[in-house]
Design an enzyme around this catalytic site. Structure first.
Site, PDB file in Angstrom:
ATOM      1  N   LYS A 224       0.826  -1.206   0.000  1.00  0.00           N
ATOM      2  CA  LYS A 224       0.000   0.000   0.000  1.00  0.00           C
ATOM      3  C   LYS A 224       0.859   1.255   0.000  1.00  0.00           C
ATOM      4  O   LYS A 224       0.563   2.226  -0.709  1.00  0.00           O
ATOM      5  CB  LYS A 224      -0.947   0.009   1.197  1.00  0.00           C
ATOM      6  N   ARG A 238      -3.803   4.160  -7.573  1.00  0.00           N
ATOM      7  CA  ARG A 238      -4.330   3.882  -6.240  1.00  0.00           C
ATOM      8  C   ARG A 238      -5.739   3.303  -6.286  1.00  0.00           C
ATOM      9  O   ARG A 238      -6.159   2.589  -5.367  1.00  0.00           O
ATOM     10  CB  ARG A 238      -4.296   5.137  -5.362  1.00  0.00           C
ATOM     11  N   HIS A 249     -19.092  -1.901  -1.043  1.00  0.00           N
ATOM     12  CA  HIS A 249     -19.730  -0.713  -0.469  1.00  0.00           C
ATOM     13  C   HIS A 249     -21.231  -0.709  -0.729  1.00  0.00           C
ATOM     14  O   HIS A 249     -22.019  -0.245   0.104  1.00  0.00           O
ATOM     15  CB  HIS A 249     -19.093   0.559  -1.034  1.00  0.00           C
TER      16      HIS A 249
END
Length: 354
Positions: A224, A238, A249
């Site tokens: 990360k 990213r 989500h």
């Protein structure tokens, strides 16, 4: 002790990883520039680790904000509680906030730090696997809204991250397994060797072997940190870190925050993303099966909720932050260790897998 560095120029910071890390009485205080400190935690974590953190801050003026536990608490209401507490207790621009807890606490504390007096220092002390391998690193801070997860927030980097793997010993199995979804994500999206290592070391991970956990967490944080250093504000590469999150989500928002843990929703989201890749002829079925097997090894769900169909998914995915120009954008694996951002997904493809 393992020390990684997230290189962002003047916003660079260290990530410390070790067992018994929170027994180091000097390390935490070196990253605090004034005597005013506010610990933000929750009703589960603070009784376990709160006094330990306070004992490391002898000579500092320390107070605390204790929020209820759960994803539903990552709200504007609790953001307001943080702001009100800091104002009422005279915290200034030189105060430091310490986020002591999992991803919810880290996200809302970071957002509070970004906003209070236009920005104060904060430190991440993540106590869950999910927060240790993902949310504590990279500076994404936010609160949830009933219409979408993490839709109100800011990019704001901490001054340091302290990952003590001993905190995992008090973590419920379900929470640990949920964190493994984010671990597996790193292998799928960009590191085939790490994915193989996870397959080979599943038993040691489940047995909480300390050296194995340190190596696993270090690999995730390094992955990360490398990506964030190239693209801090998610203008490009990213976005790959959102593998499984578009579907995940949607599940969290539709089911009500906290009914499905974030990692459980991401696990299902990664399977759906892999099925989408198969439908697009980008991924071999055999690799989909490997993904499903590793996810199921940690008792994570492979199927979307029975009460969610295409229309429910679509309504949430239309509000996804990655969308551009009115097009839905998905992160899809094109092999174990490879992934792409695609905006050519048709409704027919989505209906096929949902």
């Amino acid at each position: 002790m393992t020390t990684l560095n997230l290189s962002l120029g003047e916003r660079s910071y260290p990530i410390y990883i070790d067992s018994k890390l929170l027994s180091n009485s000097n390390l935490l205080s070196t990253h605090i520039r004034s005597k005013r400190v506010c610990i933000v935690s929750n009703t589960i974590v603070f009784p376990i680790y709160g006094q330990l953190i306070k004992s490391l801050l002898t000579g500092f003026d320390v107070d605390e904000i204790i929020l209820p536990d759960g994803e539903a608490e990552k709200s504007l209401t609790n953001f307001d509680k943080i702001m009100s507490h800091l104002l009422a207790n005279g915290h200034g621009r030189d105060s430091t906030l310490i986020a002591l807890g999992g991803g919810v606490i880290g996200d809302i504390t970071g957002f509070g730090a970004a906003c209070y007096q236009r920005g104060v220092d904060f430190i991440q002390v993540p106590t869950t696997l999910l927060s240790q391998v993902d949310s504590s690193v990279g500076g994404k801070t936010a609160v949830n809204h009933p219409l979408g997860k993490n839709m109100i927030g800011a990019f704001y980097q901490p001054k340091a991250v302290f990952i003590d793997i001993d905190s995992l010993s008090t973590l419920p199995t379900r929470e640990f397994n949920a964190g493994m979804a984010e671990v597996i994500k790193y292998g799928i999206l960009g590191d085939a060797c790490f994915f193989q290592w996870l397959e080979d070391n599943t038993a040691l991970i489940k047995a909480a072997d300390k050296n194995t956990l340190i190596q696993m967490i270090q690999t995730c944080c390094q992955c990360k940190a490398t990506i964030v250093a190239q693209d801090e504000k998610e203008g490009g590469i990213r976005a790959l870190l959102n593998l499984g999150h578009t579907f995940g989500h949607a599940i969290e928002a539709e089911q009500g925050y906290g009914n499905w843990l974030h990692g459980e929703a991401v696990a299902t989201g990664m399977v759906l993303a892999a099925k989408l890749a198969v439908a697009m002829n980008l991924l071999e079925v055999s690799e989909l099966r490997r993904i499903e097997m590793l996810i199921s090894a940690f008792d994570l769900p492979l199927e979307a909720p029975e009460n969610m169909g295409f229309e429910q998914f679509l309504s949430h995915m239309k509000r996804d932050k990655k969308n551009m120009g009115g097009l839905l954008r998905f992160i899809v694996p094109t092999g174990i260790g490879k992934s792409e951002i695609r905006d050519d997904v048709t409704k027919e493809m989505l209906q096929q897998i949902l």
